[in-house]
Design a protein around this motif. Structure first.
Motif, PDB file in Angstrom:
ATOM      1  N   ARG A  41       0.834  -1.210   0.000  1.00 46.00           N
ATOM      2  CA  ARG A  41       0.000   0.000   0.000  1.00 46.00           C
ATOM      3  C   ARG A  41       0.863   1.252   0.000  1.00 46.00           C
ATOM      4  N   LEU A  42       0.356   2.284  -0.673  1.00 48.95           N
ATOM      5  CA  LEU A  42       0.928   3.624  -0.611  1.00 48.95           C
ATOM      6  C   LEU A  42      -0.066   4.512   0.127  1.00 48.95           C
ATOM      7  N   THR A  43       0.435   5.291   1.079  1.00 49.92           N
ATOM      8  CA  THR A  43      -0.411   6.226   1.822  1.00 49.92           C
ATOM      9  C   THR A  43       0.182   7.618   1.684  1.00 49.92           C
ATOM     10  N   LEU A  44      -0.572   8.500   1.053  1.00 48.25           N
ATOM     11  CA  LEU A  44      -0.117   9.878   0.857  1.00 48.25           C
ATOM     12  C   LEU A  44      -0.719  10.761   1.941  1.00 48.25           C
ATOM     13  N   THR A 108      -4.821  24.550  13.462  1.00 49.54           N
ATOM     14  CA  THR A 108      -4.608  25.309  12.224  1.00 49.54           C
ATOM     15  C   THR A 108      -4.361  24.426  11.005  1.00 49.54           C
ATOM     16  N   PHE A 109      -4.176  23.126  11.203  1.00 47.33           N
ATOM     17  CA  PHE A 109      -3.909  22.232  10.082  1.00 47.33           C
ATOM     18  C   PHE A 109      -4.689  20.930  10.230  1.00 47.33           C
ATOM     19  N   ARG A 110      -5.147  20.410   9.117  1.00 47.47           N
ATOM     20  CA  ARG A 110      -5.762  19.093   9.064  1.00 47.47           C
ATOM     21  C   ARG A 110      -4.907  18.194   8.175  1.00 47.47           C
ATOM     22  N   VAL A 111      -5.098  16.888   8.299  1.00 49.14           N
ATOM     23  CA  VAL A 111      -4.294  15.942   7.529  1.00 49.14           C
ATOM     24  C   VAL A 111      -5.206  15.114   6.633  1.00 49.14           C
ATOM     25  N   LYS A 112      -4.976  15.199   5.345  1.00 47.06           N
ATOM     26  CA  LYS A 112      -5.683  14.342   4.392  1.00 47.06           C
ATOM     27  C   LYS A 112      -4.868  13.063   4.229  1.00 47.06           C
ATOM     28  N   VAL A 113      -5.512  11.924   4.448  1.00 44.83           N
ATOM     29  CA  VAL A 113      -4.847  10.622   4.373  1.00 44.83           C
ATOM     30  C   VAL A 113      -5.465   9.850   3.214  1.00 44.83           C
ATOM     31  N   GLN A 114      -4.663   9.588   2.182  1.00 45.53           N
ATOM     32  CA  GLN A 114      -5.142   8.883   0.994  1.00 45.53           C
ATOM     33  C   GLN A 114      -4.391   7.557   0.864  1.00 45.53           C
ATOM     34  N   LYS A 115      -5.146   6.466   0.777  1.00 51.14           N
ATOM     35  CA  LYS A 115      -4.544   5.137   0.729  1.00 51.14           C
ATOM     36  C   LYS A 115      -4.843   4.463  -0.606  1.00 51.14           C
ATOM     37  N   LEU A 116      -3.839   3.767  -1.112  1.00 51.09           N
ATOM     38  CA  LEU A 116      -3.991   3.045  -2.374  1.00 51.09           C
ATOM     39  C   LEU A 116      -3.299   1.696  -2.268  1.00 51.09           C
ATOM     40  N   ASP A 117      -4.073   0.619  -2.340  1.00 53.31           N
ATOM     41  CA  ASP A 117      -3.486  -0.715  -2.390  1.00 53.31           C
ATOM     42  C   ASP A 117      -2.899  -0.933  -3.781  1.00 53.31           C
ATOM     43  N   VAL A 118      -1.688  -1.459  -3.815  1.00 57.85           N
ATOM     44  CA  VAL A 118      -0.962  -1.608  -5.075  1.00 57.85           C
ATOM     45  C   VAL A 118      -0.412  -3.023  -5.190  1.00 57.85           C
ATOM     46  N   SER A 119       0.155  -3.325  -6.331  1.00 60.84           N
ATOM     47  CA  SER A 119       0.780  -4.627  -6.522  1.00 60.84           C
ATOM     48  C   SER A 119       2.102  -4.676  -5.757  1.00 60.84           C
ATOM     49  N   PRO A 120       2.591  -5.866  -5.440  1.00 62.83           N
ATOM     50  CA  PRO A 120       3.900  -5.960  -4.779  1.00 62.83           C
ATOM     51  C   PRO A 120       5.008  -5.281  -5.577  1.00 62.83           C
ATOM     52  N   ASP A 121       4.909  -5.332  -6.905  1.00 62.05           N
ATOM     53  CA  ASP A 121       5.948  -4.711  -7.737  1.00 62.05           C
ATOM     54  C   ASP A 121       5.925  -3.196  -7.604  1.00 62.05           C
ATOM     55  N   VAL A 122       4.732  -2.592  -7.594  1.00 64.25           N
ATOM     56  CA  VAL A 122       4.631  -1.136  -7.433  1.00 64.25           C
ATOM     57  C   VAL A 122       5.145  -0.723  -6.057  1.00 64.25           C
ATOM     58  N   ALA A 123       4.792  -1.488  -5.033  1.00 63.98           N
ATOM     59  CA  ALA A 123       5.283  -1.178  -3.685  1.00 63.98           C
ATOM     60  C   ALA A 123       6.800  -1.278  -3.633  1.00 63.98           C
ATOM     61  N   ARG A 124       7.345  -2.307  -4.274  1.00 67.77           N
ATOM     62  CA  ARG A 124       8.800  -2.501  -4.273  1.00 67.77           C
ATOM     63  C   ARG A 124       9.500  -1.342  -4.977  1.00 67.77           C
ATOM     64  N   ARG A 125       8.984  -0.941  -6.139  1.00 68.36           N
ATOM     65  CA  ARG A 125       9.622   0.144  -6.884  1.00 68.36           C
ATOM     66  C   ARG A 125       9.519   1.473  -6.140  1.00 68.36           C
ATOM     67  N   THR A 126       8.386   1.707  -5.495  1.00 68.23           N
ATOM     68  CA  THR A 126       8.229   2.947  -4.730  1.00 68.23           C
ATOM     69  C   THR A 126       9.154   2.952  -3.523  1.00 68.23           C
ATOM     70  N   GLU A 127       9.251   1.817  -2.861  1.00 69.32           N
ATOM     71  CA  GLU A 127      10.149   1.699  -1.705  1.00 69.32           C
ATOM     72  C   GLU A 127      11.593   1.969  -2.114  1.00 69.32           C
ATOM     73  N   GLN A 128      12.007   1.391  -3.219  1.00 66.78           N
ATOM     74  CA  GLN A 128      13.370   1.619  -3.704  1.00 66.78           C
ATOM     75  C   GLN A 128      13.586   3.082  -4.066  1.00 66.78           C
ATOM     76  N   ALA A 129      12.552   3.708  -4.645  1.00 63.57           N
ATOM     77  CA  ALA A 129      12.676   5.109  -5.066  1.00 63.57           C
ATOM     78  C   ALA A 129      12.842   6.044  -3.875  1.00 63.57           C
TER      79      ALA A 129
END
Length: 208
Positions: A41-44, A108-129
């Motif tokens: 998963r990616l969480t922005l 004074t600030f709020r947090v927007k939390v956006q989650k996206l389940d991804v493939s293991p390959d996308v998670a791996r490439r993002t982690e490496q990046a």
């Protein structure tokens, strides 16, 4: 736009925005490694000003071979409680994740939390990046995060200086879920860190 982002970053008190090279020892990183049993998963995270709606900070949590937070030019780990390598924080247990979001949400600030389940390959490439990106200079939190996501999702996410624009583009990816965290603590968010017991967190990690 760069001037606007710089001003917002300064207003939020992100004193760690200068490109400070940090490199935790291998032993500390290995000891802190946390593998979450959820899906890849990616969480922005996007921190938004409650008065103007402007974006003030961007960060990205990656659940891949382990769970890490890319916190470019952020101040959350200024006391070096967590092992860090150039804006990548290690040992992101559920407790750390909770403290991280509450640290940024206040009157004074709020947090927007956006989650996206991804493939293991996308998670791996993002982690490496994120691990290879390097220390991020002041006010380039959205720029660096969007640079990475633009490589992972070419043509769908573009590099930008704006945390809000990045969140808007990320929201268009199929499967993204979103929630907004609001808290009404004072702007002095140091209390969140004071209430957190990092020693207990270290003991819990050592027991695993």
């Amino acid at each position: 736009m760069r001037a606007v982002v710089l001003a917002a970053c300064a207003a939020m008190g992100l004193s760690g925005c200068a490109a400070e090279r940090v490199w935790a020892p291998d032993e500390e990183v290995a000891k802190a490694t946390y593998r979450h049993d959820g899906p890849p998963r990616l969480t922005l995270y996007t921190m938004l000003n409650n008065n103007s709606g402007a974006g003030a900070h961007t960060a990205l949590m990656v659940n891949g071979s382990q769970r890490v937070i890319f916190d470019p030019a952020g101040s959350f780990n200024k006391s070096r409680v967590l092992p860090e390598r150039n804006d990548v924080l290690y040992g992101i247990t559920p407790q750390v994740e909770d403290v991280y979001t509450r640290y940024h949400a206040r009157e004074t600030f709020r947090v927007k939390v956006q989650k996206l389940d991804v493939s293991p390959d996308v998670a791996r490439r993002t982690e490496q990046a994120v691990m290879s990106y390097g220390a991020v200079p002041q006010a380039m939190c959205a720029n660096s995060t969007s640079n990475i996501l633009a490589q992972v999702f070419p043509g769908r996410v573009n590099q930008t200086w704006s945390p809000r624009k990045l969140a808007d583009e990320f929201a268009q990816l199929p499967g993204v879920t979103e929630r907004v965290l609001r808290e009404y603590d004072s702007d002095d968010n140091s209390k969140v860190l004071d209430d957190w017991n990092p020693e207990r967190e270290r003991v819990a990690r050592a027991a695993n």
